[in-house]
Design a protein around this motif. Structure first.
Motif, PDB file in Angstrom:
ATOM      1  N   ALA A   1      -3.231  -7.785  -5.916  1.00  0.00           N
ATOM      2  CA  ALA A   1      -2.466  -8.551  -4.927  1.00  0.00           C
ATOM      3  C   ALA A   1      -1.356  -7.693  -4.310  1.00  0.00           C
ATOM      4  CB  ALA A   1      -1.865  -9.790  -5.583  1.00  0.00           C
ATOM      5  N   ALA A   2      -0.714  -6.880  -5.128  1.00  0.00           N
ATOM      6  CA  ALA A   2       0.330  -6.000  -4.600  1.00  0.00           C
ATOM      7  C   ALA A   2      -0.253  -4.984  -3.623  1.00  0.00           C
ATOM      8  CB  ALA A   2       1.037  -5.280  -5.746  1.00  0.00           C
ATOM      9  N   VAL A   3      -1.423  -4.448  -3.967  1.00  0.00           N
ATOM     10  CA  VAL A   3      -2.110  -3.505  -3.075  1.00  0.00           C
ATOM     11  C   VAL A   3      -2.474  -4.203  -1.761  1.00  0.00           C
ATOM     12  CG1 VAL A   3      -4.256  -2.205  -2.747  1.00  0.00           C
ATOM     13  CG2 VAL A   3      -2.944  -1.967  -4.877  1.00  0.00           C
ATOM     14  N   ASP A   4      -2.997  -5.415  -1.863  1.00  0.00           N
ATOM     15  CA  ASP A   4      -3.368  -6.163  -0.658  1.00  0.00           C
ATOM     16  C   ASP A   4      -2.145  -6.431   0.220  1.00  0.00           C
ATOM     17  OD1 ASP A   4      -6.016  -6.232  -1.412  1.00  0.00           O
ATOM     18  OD2 ASP A   4      -5.888  -8.215  -2.341  1.00  0.00           O
ATOM     19  N   ASP A   5      -1.027  -6.784  -0.404  1.00  0.00           N
ATOM     20  CA  ASP A   5       0.191  -7.038   0.364  1.00  0.00           C
ATOM     21  C   ASP A   5       0.683  -5.777   1.056  1.00  0.00           C
ATOM     22  OD1 ASP A   5       0.114  -9.659  -0.403  1.00  0.00           O
ATOM     23  OD2 ASP A   5       1.755  -9.527  -1.850  1.00  0.00           O
ATOM     24  N   PHE A   6       0.594  -4.649   0.362  1.00  0.00           N
ATOM     25  CA  PHE A   6       1.012  -3.378   0.962  1.00  0.00           C
ATOM     26  C   PHE A   6       0.134  -3.038   2.163  1.00  0.00           C
ATOM     27  CE2 PHE A   6       0.332   1.324   0.976  1.00  0.00           C
ATOM     28  CZ  PHE A   6       1.563   1.669   1.517  1.00  0.00           C
ATOM     29  N   LEU A   7      -1.173  -3.178   2.011  1.00  0.00           N
ATOM     30  CA  LEU A   7      -2.085  -2.849   3.105  1.00  0.00           C
ATOM     31  C   LEU A   7      -1.915  -3.814   4.279  1.00  0.00           C
ATOM     32  CD1 LEU A   7      -5.312  -1.915   1.097  1.00  0.00           C
ATOM     33  CD2 LEU A   7      -3.702  -0.361   2.226  1.00  0.00           C
TER      34      LEU A   7
ATOM     35  N   VAL B   1       6.742   4.088  -5.339  1.00  0.00           N
ATOM     36  CA  VAL B   1       6.441   2.808  -4.698  1.00  0.00           C
ATOM     37  C   VAL B   1       6.175   1.823  -5.816  1.00  0.00           C
ATOM     38  CG1 VAL B   1       4.885   1.577  -3.156  1.00  0.00           C
ATOM     39  CG2 VAL B   1       5.424   3.961  -2.715  1.00  0.00           C
ATOM     40  N   ARG B   2       6.853   0.703  -5.795  1.00  0.00           N
ATOM     41  CA  ARG B   2       6.616  -0.269  -6.860  1.00  0.00           C
ATOM     42  C   ARG B   2       6.887  -1.673  -6.356  1.00  0.00           C
ATOM     43  NH1 ARG B   2      11.925   1.401  -7.781  1.00  0.00           N
ATOM     44  NH2 ARG B   2      13.362  -0.244  -8.399  1.00  0.00           N
ATOM     45  N   ARG B   3       6.412  -2.639  -7.094  1.00  0.00           N
ATOM     46  CA  ARG B   3       6.692  -4.042  -6.806  1.00  0.00           C
ATOM     47  C   ARG B   3       7.757  -4.524  -7.748  1.00  0.00           C
ATOM     48  NH1 ARG B   3       2.566  -8.096  -4.892  1.00  0.00           N
ATOM     49  NH2 ARG B   3       4.040  -8.195  -3.200  1.00  0.00           N
ATOM     50  N   VAL B   4       8.691  -5.318  -7.238  1.00  0.00           N
ATOM     51  CA  VAL B   4       9.687  -5.938  -8.099  1.00  0.00           C
ATOM     52  C   VAL B   4       8.976  -6.905  -9.033  1.00  0.00           C
ATOM     53  CG1 VAL B   4      11.665  -7.455  -8.167  1.00  0.00           C
ATOM     54  CG2 VAL B   4      11.520  -5.729  -6.388  1.00  0.00           C
ATOM     55  N   SER B   5       9.259  -6.809 -10.322  1.00  0.00           N
ATOM     56  CA  SER B   5       8.629  -7.707 -11.288  1.00  0.00           C
ATOM     57  C   SER B   5       9.691  -8.330 -12.176  1.00  0.00           C
ATOM     58  CB  SER B   5       7.602  -6.943 -12.130  1.00  0.00           C
ATOM     59  OG  SER B   5       8.223  -5.900 -12.841  1.00  0.00           O
TER      60      SER B   5
ATOM     61  N   VAL C   1       2.069   5.387  -5.728  1.00  0.00           N
ATOM     62  CA  VAL C   1       1.569   5.610  -7.084  1.00  0.00           C
ATOM     63  C   VAL C   1       1.060   4.288  -7.650  1.00  0.00           C
ATOM     64  CG1 VAL C   1       2.085   6.452  -9.402  1.00  0.00           C
ATOM     65  CG2 VAL C   1       3.260   7.442  -7.431  1.00  0.00           C
ATOM     66  N   ILE C   2      -0.204   4.278  -8.045  1.00  0.00           N
ATOM     67  CA  ILE C   2      -0.795   3.117  -8.689  1.00  0.00           C
ATOM     68  C   ILE C   2      -0.729   3.319 -10.198  1.00  0.00           C
ATOM     69  CG2 ILE C   2      -2.864   1.668  -8.850  1.00  0.00           C
ATOM     70  CD1 ILE C   2      -1.615   1.840  -6.049  1.00  0.00           C
ATOM     71  N   HIS C   3      -0.379   2.253 -10.928  1.00  0.00           N
ATOM     72  CA  HIS C   3      -0.320   2.367 -12.388  1.00  0.00           C
ATOM     73  C   HIS C   3      -0.961   1.145 -13.027  1.00  0.00           C
ATOM     74  CE1 HIS C   3       3.077  -0.475 -12.370  1.00  0.00           C
ATOM     75  NE2 HIS C   3       3.529   0.219 -11.331  1.00  0.00           N
ATOM     76  N   ILE C   4      -0.952   1.088 -14.336  1.00  0.00           N
ATOM     77  CA  ILE C   4      -1.732   0.070 -15.045  1.00  0.00           C
ATOM     78  C   ILE C   4      -1.221  -1.346 -14.806  1.00  0.00           C
ATOM     79  CG2 ILE C   4      -2.570   1.622 -16.844  1.00  0.00           C
ATOM     80  CD1 ILE C   4      -0.351   0.508 -18.672  1.00  0.00           C
ATOM     81  N   GLN C   5       0.023  -1.493 -14.331  1.00  0.00           N
ATOM     82  CA  GLN C   5       0.554  -2.824 -14.060  1.00  0.00           C
ATOM     83  C   GLN C   5       0.524  -3.172 -12.572  1.00  0.00           C
ATOM     84  OE1 GLN C   5       4.306  -2.269 -16.290  1.00  0.00           O
ATOM     85  NE2 GLN C   5       3.701  -4.043 -17.501  1.00  0.00           N
ATOM     86  N   THR C   6      -0.029  -2.291 -11.758  1.00  0.00           N
ATOM     87  CA  THR C   6      -0.152  -2.587 -10.336  1.00  0.00           C
ATOM     88  C   THR C   6      -1.288  -3.590 -10.143  1.00  0.00           C
ATOM     89  OG1 THR C   6       0.543  -0.338  -9.780  1.00  0.00           O
ATOM     90  CG2 THR C   6      -0.510  -1.632  -8.028  1.00  0.00           C
TER      91      THR C   6
ATOM     92  N   ALA D   1      -6.397   2.944  -6.335  1.00  0.00           N
ATOM     93  CA  ALA D   1      -5.868   4.026  -5.500  1.00  0.00           C
ATOM     94  C   ALA D   1      -6.827   4.340  -4.354  1.00  0.00           C
ATOM     95  CB  ALA D   1      -5.617   5.272  -6.337  1.00  0.00           C
ATOM     96  N   ARG D   2      -8.115   4.363  -4.657  1.00  0.00           N
ATOM     97  CA  ARG D   2      -9.097   4.609  -3.597  1.00  0.00           C
ATOM     98  C   ARG D   2      -9.115   3.457  -2.583  1.00  0.00           C
ATOM     99  NH1 ARG D   2     -11.817   7.075  -8.083  1.00  0.00           N
ATOM    100  NH2 ARG D   2     -12.793   5.077  -8.682  1.00  0.00           N
ATOM    101  N   LYS D   3      -8.861   2.245  -3.065  1.00  0.00           N
ATOM    102  CA  LYS D   3      -8.776   1.109  -2.156  1.00  0.00           C
ATOM    103  C   LYS D   3      -7.592   1.269  -1.204  1.00  0.00           C
ATOM    104  CE  LYS D   3      -8.180  -3.910  -1.993  1.00  0.00           C
ATOM    105  NZ  LYS D   3      -8.201  -5.190  -2.731  1.00  0.00           N
ATOM    106  N   VAL D   4      -6.466   1.735  -1.728  1.00  0.00           N
ATOM    107  CA  VAL D   4      -5.298   1.983  -0.879  1.00  0.00           C
ATOM    108  C   VAL D   4      -5.629   3.016   0.183  1.00  0.00           C
ATOM    109  CG1 VAL D   4      -2.964   2.935  -0.822  1.00  0.00           C
ATOM    110  CG2 VAL D   4      -3.594   1.315  -2.611  1.00  0.00           C
ATOM    111  N   GLN D   5      -6.240   4.106  -0.230  1.00  0.00           N
ATOM    112  CA  GLN D   5      -6.582   5.152   0.739  1.00  0.00           C
ATOM    113  C   GLN D   5      -7.494   4.626   1.849  1.00  0.00           C
ATOM    114  OE1 GLN D   5      -8.107   8.868  -0.816  1.00  0.00           O
ATOM    115  NE2 GLN D   5      -9.174   9.320   1.092  1.00  0.00           N
TER     116      GLN D   5
END
Length: 357
Positions: free
Chosen positions: A315-321, A352-356, A307-312, A251-255
């Motif tokens: 790579a998903a964070v990197d793609d979002f950024l 906010v979520r990634r399709v899995s 929202v970041i969760h335990i399955q985030t 989450a801090r990485k996203v911010q």
């Protein structure tokens, strides 16, 4: 988690009595209830089908006979996201406060708005309900203790919507007991944050929980073979709780990633959530949604809440950024200039979520 569920007891949660059940054969749901009660320093616990049920049954159990009022933050889940359940189920009026600091209620604000005089025009405050976390932000413990001491001096009950209290414990290093001591009752969620498929637990005094059990049945929440669900929650507590450390780091990485490209942060990453302003880079949330869903590995995006969760995954964070960085660059090349703000922040809460698969 499946293995835990398969090995759970299949006793009936409506009929079974923990006091007459040998420990070796103790139903899974009773074992979980007792464990959560011990962790939080309360006498007893009660497995609930949802956080809404847990909160509303707690309030109904606290409240005896109208007229009465429940005081809470205007953003509180019990007020905004439980379908008006408090006045419907309990016949209670609501005193909703807007924190002057934009973050959390203070003792002075509670003191100024609690109703405990003898004016017959007013419904007295019977319960103060706080939420921790609220929109991912941590309620300072010293303020909670001050509010609790005031409430108890006036015989007002304290309830905590602690759906994401696990995040507070991880981030602050405080034990669940320390976080719960200021409250008469606490609701904790197993599906939010911890990743269980369903369930919450209400904890409090033994007599209170016995009455709440009856209200649970009255409200239609008395389920039968809940051992499967309780076992899944037990797995989540044992194995997923520690993973929240990584959640907060992501989450801090996203911010930081958003700030690096000039995005205005509406609410920072104190735990697992970040709220951001898409207009600060000349974009709209609909535009970000459309771009996200067209990625090779689609992201489902909407509104200002991430929202970041335990399955985030990282790579998903990197793609979002990367997506936000690309959009910001395009807008800048097209002539967008970030406007000055007056300090006002408005945000819409959407997952906010990634399709899995």
């Amino acid at each position: 988690m499946y293995a835990y569920a398969v090995n759970a007891t299949l006793g009936d949660d409506v009929y079974s009595e923990p006091s007459t059940t040998p420990v070796i054969y103790q139903p899974t749901y009773h074992a979980l209830e007792a464990h959560i009660a011990q962790l939080t320093g309360k006498e007893a616990g009660l497995f609930m089908p949802s956080g809404t049920a847990s909160n509303q049954i707690a309030l109904r159990t606290h409240l005896k006979q109208p007229p009465y009022t429940v005081l809470c933050d205007h953003r509180g889940h019990i007020h905004r996201y439980e379908v008006g359940g408090t006045p419907f189920h309990s016949g209670a009026a609501m005193t909703t406060l807007i924190p002057s600091n934009g973050h959390h209620l203070t003792l002075s604000e509670v003191e100024d708005n609690v109703i405990y005089d003898t004016d017959v025009h007013l419904a007295p405050t019977e319960v103060i309900s706080l939420e921790n976390t609220l929109n991912g932000t941590i309620f300072p413990q010293d303020e909670i203790i001050a509010i609790s001491e005031f409430a108890r001096s006036h015989n007002i009950k304290m309830h905590l919507d602690g759906a994401r209290l696990w995040h507070v414990a991880i981030e602050t290093g405080l034990s669940l007991k320390e976080l719960c001591d200021a409250f008469d009752t606490v609701s904790l969620c197993f599906s939010k944050g911890l990743g269980a498929p369903i369930g919450s637990c209400l904890v409090g005094p033994t007599e209170f929980i016995a009455k709440a059990r009856r209200f649970r049945k009255l409200f239609g929440g008395g389920m039968r073979q809940t051992g499967i669900l309780a076992a899944s929650a037990a797995y989540a507590l044992n194995y997923n709780f520690p993973l929240l450390v990584n959640v907060h780091a992501l989450a801090r990485k996203v911010q930081k990633g958003l700030e690096d490209v000039g995005v205005t942060i509406l609410s920072p990453a104190e735990t697992c959530m970040i709220f951001y302003d898409a207009s600060s880079i000349g974009a709209t949330y609909d535009e970000i949604f459309e771009r996200g869903r067209k990625l090779p590995e689609p992201l489902i995006l909407g509104g200002s809440r991430v929202v970041i969760h335990i399955q985030t995954s990282e790579a998903a964070v990197d793609d979002f950024l990367t997506l936000i960085r690309d959009i910001a660059g395009e807008k800048k090349r097209a002539g967008f200039v970030k406007p000055e703000t007056n300090g006002q922040t408005h945000f819409k809460e959407v997952y906010v979520r990634r399709v899995s698969h």
